[in-house]
Design a protein around this motif. Sequence first.
Motif, PDB file in Angstrom:
ATOM      1  N   TRP A 193      33.115  48.149  29.929  1.00 39.63           N
ATOM      2  CA  TRP A 193      32.934  46.809  30.474  1.00 39.63           C
ATOM      3  C   TRP A 193      32.904  46.841  31.982  1.00 39.63           C
ATOM      4  CZ3 TRP A 193      37.541  48.790  28.939  1.00 39.63           C
ATOM      5  CH2 TRP A 193      38.645  48.621  29.761  1.00 39.63           C
ATOM      6  N   SER A 194      32.322  45.773  32.512  1.00 47.75           N
ATOM      7  CA  SER A 194      32.302  45.609  33.953  1.00 47.75           C
ATOM      8  C   SER A 194      32.837  44.227  34.296  1.00 47.75           C
ATOM      9  CB  SER A 194      30.871  45.814  34.470  1.00 47.75           C
ATOM     10  OG  SER A 194      30.887  45.929  35.878  1.00 47.75           O
ATOM     11  N   ARG A 195      32.583  43.796  35.515  1.00 49.34           N
ATOM     12  CA  ARG A 195      33.059  42.487  35.990  1.00 49.34           C
ATOM     13  C   ARG A 195      31.980  41.875  36.850  1.00 49.34           C
ATOM     14  NH1 ARG A 195      38.050  40.656  33.832  1.00 49.34           N
ATOM     15  NH2 ARG A 195      39.131  42.535  33.145  1.00 49.34           N
ATOM     16  N   ASP A 196      32.066  40.577  37.074  1.00 43.01           N
ATOM     17  CA  ASP A 196      31.166  40.029  38.085  1.00 43.01           C
ATOM     18  C   ASP A 196      31.567  40.597  39.441  1.00 43.01           C
ATOM     19  OD1 ASP A 196      33.006  38.212  39.558  1.00 43.01           O
ATOM     20  OD2 ASP A 196      33.019  37.056  37.695  1.00 43.01           O
ATOM     21  N   GLN A 197      30.681  40.472  40.406  1.00 45.69           N
ATOM     22  CA  GLN A 197      30.901  41.135  41.690  1.00 45.69           C
ATOM     23  C   GLN A 197      32.198  40.707  42.380  1.00 45.69           C
ATOM     24  OE1 GLN A 197      28.942  43.481  43.848  1.00 45.69           O
ATOM     25  NE2 GLN A 197      28.684  44.106  41.728  1.00 45.69           N
ATOM     26  N   VAL A 198      32.591  39.487  42.167  1.00 49.85           N
ATOM     27  CA  VAL A 198      33.820  39.012  42.823  1.00 49.85           C
ATOM     28  C   VAL A 198      35.035  39.699  42.208  1.00 49.85           C
ATOM     29  CG1 VAL A 198      35.252  37.003  43.325  1.00 49.85           C
ATOM     30  CG2 VAL A 198      32.746  36.830  43.421  1.00 49.85           C
ATOM     31  N   GLU A 199      35.097  39.646  40.889  1.00 46.70           N
ATOM     32  CA  GLU A 199      36.236  40.274  40.221  1.00 46.70           C
ATOM     33  C   GLU A 199      36.243  41.789  40.423  1.00 46.70           C
ATOM     34  OE1 GLU A 199      37.040  37.175  36.487  1.00 46.70           O
ATOM     35  OE2 GLU A 199      36.301  39.201  36.082  1.00 46.70           O
ATOM     36  N   LEU A 200      35.032  42.357  40.424  1.00 46.68           N
ATOM     37  CA  LEU A 200      34.923  43.820  40.521  1.00 46.68           C
ATOM     38  C   LEU A 200      35.534  44.330  41.810  1.00 46.68           C
ATOM     39  CD1 LEU A 200      33.487  45.943  38.632  1.00 46.68           C
ATOM     40  CD2 LEU A 200      31.789  46.090  40.435  1.00 46.68           C
TER      41      LEU A 200
END
Lengths: 668, 668
Positions: free
Chosen positions: B396-403
């Motif tokens: 899984w990944s995250r949106d750029q802010v969360e990442l």
Amino acid sequence: MADNTTLGIPALVQTEGIHGLRVGNATIFNSPIGYACSWHPALIEQMGAVIALESSAFGVNQLYAPLGDLARELRYGRVEETFGEDGFLAGEIGYAYIKGLQGGNVSATVKHFAAPASPEQGLNTGPVHGGERELRTTYLPPFKRQIIDAGAYSVMSAYLSYDGVPAIANHHILTDILRTEWGYNYWVTSDSGATNRLCEAFKMCQADPLDMEAVTMFALPAGNDVELGTRSPSYTKIPSLVKSGKLNIKIVDTAVSRILRAKFALGLFENPYMGSADQISLVVHAPEHVALARKIDTESIVLLENHHQILPLSKTVKVAVIGPMAHGYMNYGDYVAKGAQTYGGTTSLEGIRAASKGSVTYAKGCERWSNDESGFAEAVATASAADVAVVVVGTWSRDQVELWAGFNATTGEHIDVSSLNLVGAMPRLVKAIIDTGKPTVVVFSSGKPITEPWISKNASALVQQFYPSEQGGNALADILFGNANPSGKLSVGFPYDVGTTLIYYDYLNTGRGVGVGSGMAYPNGTLQFGDEYVLNSPLSLYEFGYGKSYSTFIYSNLNLSKTIASTSDTINATVQITNNSSRDGAEVVQLYVQDLIASLSVPNIALKGFSKVMVAAGETEIVSIAFKVEDLGLWDINMKYVVEPGDFLIIVGSSSADLRVNSTLTVN
Amino acid sequence: MADNTTLGIPALVQTEGIHGLRVGNATIFNSPIGYACSWHPALIEQMGAVIALESSAFGVNQLYAPLGDLARELRYGRVEETFGEDGFLAGEIGYAYIKGLQGGNVSATVKHFAAPASPEQGLNTGPVHGGERELRTTYLPPFKRQIIDAGAYSVMSAYLSYDGVPAIANHHILTDILRTEWGYNYWVTSDSGATNRLCEAFKMCQADPLDMEAVTMFALPAGNDVELGTRSPSYTKIPSLVKSGKLNIKIVDTAVSRILRAKFALGLFENPYMGSADQISLVVHAPEHVALARKIDTESIVLLENHHQILPLSKTVKVAVIGPMAHGYMNYGDYVAKGAQTYGGTTSLEGIRAASKGSVTYAKGCERWSNDESGFAEAVATASAADVAVVVVGTWSRDQVELWAGFNATTGEHIDVSSLNLVGAMPRLVKAIIDTGKPTVVVFSSGKPITEPWISKNASALVQQFYPSEQGGNALADILFGNANPSGKLSVGFPYDVGTTLIYYDYLNTGRGVGVGSGMAYPNGTLQFGDEYVLNSPLSLYEFGYGKSYSTFIYSNLNLSKTIASTSDTINATVQITNNSSRDGAEVVQLYVQDLIASLSVPNIALKGFSKVMVAAGETEIVSIAFKVEDLGLWDINMKYVVEPGDFLIIVGSSSADLRVNSTLTVN
């Protein structure tokens, strides 16, 4: 290309020399990646001289050693044959070996030129990815030191491709660089089968019989002078090729002249027959040779962990020796004579028994090639009944006959791995012994790094012994019982896992450490998420140059003979090393350089000097390490070697990560 | 280098476009590595056109997409953003995307030029090892196809180094090749922070404030025209540098002219303000856009295993949906807008519920980031009560802010891994469900290959869905229930383990397969020793181009329009594809070329054409694939591109390993 045996009398008589000789009853030394851990060139030169003496007695006047290859890709089966990951160390150790060997009129063969030990997937014949700058920055320096500075009488070309060019057909490396830039005048042999490989695997030729012509047409003009034994030698095509005008006779003449030059230099025309039964009985396996093997082996052992100073052991403790590598055979690497692993040599158990003044018991626990745990109970009982357990596990190889016959092995030529973990039941055996609660000393007997970080934490002590000499058991016992103080330093870094490689210390700027931080999967199941890597560390578990001592050393007062210098200067760095322990010990003082500003990406630090020094308990020694400013250069955007003006940090330390003192050098 | 916002009106308004747009309520498409698995450029061109429409409505006229990078190093976090491991496929998919996008007057930005996605250790900013030949053979072709053939209006330079030269300072690549050889006339931007990185990490500059000058002096003359937002922009130094004579104003003028040329070409001077609320409500998220997302997603799903033809499922079976990735959020990659993963989108559970005519139950089983097994019992009970279980696990990944805020993730920019296994409790959850004895369909929802070969053997079926579109759940259900027949083919190969990488199919001759054979560690503990590798295989578990269908296809009658050709010819290969099943299906017919004799090491095979064809049940279609002989060349020993005369094997198959028919082409 010529068959060397047909050209002139006397002949060159050749064999391998990785662990000593591959013939008769010659003294077997420890593995190159092992003895490089001694960081003690003077001893290695003595070893080379001994090997020359024994070789000559057998009538052997050329060895296929040493390697200039660097152990950058740890899955590769031949890591054990290298002098480790760093070109400076490999150059110095190889230089000493060649000086010793050729001082005894036995020719070295520097191989594999260039540059393997970084094949794709770690596979024996895999292609190497790299550019001209990496070739010149990283791979060529140890070869130049060994071939040119040490004056090696022969070179073996590599069997891999570099950036798509098969090394054997690489005119740029074999001629432009080796002959034109470096001025090398002796001979180059192809590797065994490498000429055929041009046809079979590189797909550079038509099918037989045309292929043999094509091989000769590629390999000889590229810069190979001799063809090592192959299934279908192509040099037989030379007469017809010359006759037909496809091959210039001058190329053949040049090749022949290079071989003859080496024979003259070796003195073979004055003294062609060196071997004799008398000489064999006089020098082979002489007591002083065996003593040297033990000394080098002892200095090569690396103490990785020593929790609560469990080591050295008292000689009166009850010791339980455990593990499939502790006894029953000698855990040599692959380049030993047929049967060598099962005759002669002192195993770990035998060495410990000889040194102990208490009781020593033994249980194998498991086979090294199996998951069978049926021997665990006996091993656990044996450990439980003792004061301390010594568990010997690791990787293994075979002699060349068994190896190519397909007997099981986990290192050696063409034996490549996808994991650096212990195989089969071995890790569970280690855990079972640790779980007894008895102090447990784990010994890795191996040809390459092993990745079991949990052992580092949970064992009482961890000792790295790369493939040993025939005195391996005695050397190990010398360390365990404190007859010798550990002074070996790793010639190659240990990663946490195969998935975190490549792990060498001299990564280019921007490698590692840019992210937020490493993550970790804890044994209790807790997952601590990081980014580079998500659940691991891109740093090494044990870095290049690392190794503990029973002593502790303080570094102070780094002084440079000049702090502002020109490119023609030699700088002398002095540093004070104080042994603030109650035990005499030796320390390998390492000098690294960091180029603080550069016109492109350079190694973050690079070893440029070292010195092994004995310091008595409580005493201070001043260590002096010289380096040339001209060696601080880089291969610039135009692929020209330049020392760029500016500041360089001169760093002296106990390993590539344990950097103790530094000073700035400004180059004008 | 110039700040693009200060140069001329109108401005370029930029955002990322990996999964669609990174703004507002734009339609979210599946990940690039996913939609490349469709092997369907016509659909991707439609997608590009849709993204252009939606972008324009928002007033966005430039996207930072697509990538020309190749997924060669699977540990790298940005694998999901690439079009896979092969340059030909990546070139064709990228070409189609750009044609669609720029056909709608939105500028593409081809990145990262060149060449990342093979960084050392897989780390985000790690250096890339490679030579000029590898650069030209492997890395540059997809860029040339995207930049030159598709006519991209902008390019982003890379942030890594290649053979020691930081890409941003690589005059050879950015000017000699891109401008001089290729004739590119639009603009190049540096990557975000890459100019600073010259100072901070590449160590190419003095400390502030001098560094900013040095950055400008390196990056602008190398061929960068614009500096992407950085913490301390260096372009502000341009006026003083010009004034002092250190920087030629002509270099600045050239950079400005390239940006203005792109703006003219985009029509921005005629129609500068494209966005409007009306347009947004008219086009954004239009039903036909959503339908396209579903269609592409469906064609991108790859059926890896289908034991006993368990799939497609009957719509009336009782389905237990299991797993932390089946519901609760959308498993998008990282380049999506803030919060996108938790609003909108159809999860796997929702898609299956919508398509099913039976009962659908759900149990999460575990969190994706934890080893906690407390949810297993419920999951096992849920599966046991159903007819079939569908278990969705993966990365899984995250949106750029969360990442960038450091939330846990296992893929995405700067999120690199040392293992390709499932994380935490997920593999044990899969095993627990399989152990119920219920038919178990495992779905990998991921941004990169996962290495759990035991699942391939033990699950009833295995489905690969790279990060989905907002219609991902519906697309998955379409495949599971047979509304659609799987037609996706892998854009990237799957290794057995991270320790066996690099695994791409187009390894050079002498890579793999030279040794005695692979070994294996069986689940029952039996160790079968091999050599390359000792206990694993260097081959791929699932190779590039692999993917099953519910239909079966027979290949026959390969015919070449010419069998003897010159370098200026175009060859038309035709082949008959017969669907000998009772179900209509689409097959991706793949044409590979093997250079049978070459003057150096070349890829063992290389994709040179493909065509996706629908074949009705029982019918036969003739598929035609054209390729140019001039594309069969190599970069020779003098780094000249040549098509060497001789024989080439033209091979047509269903994957890079499932090669069905071949014919020989002789080039004069």
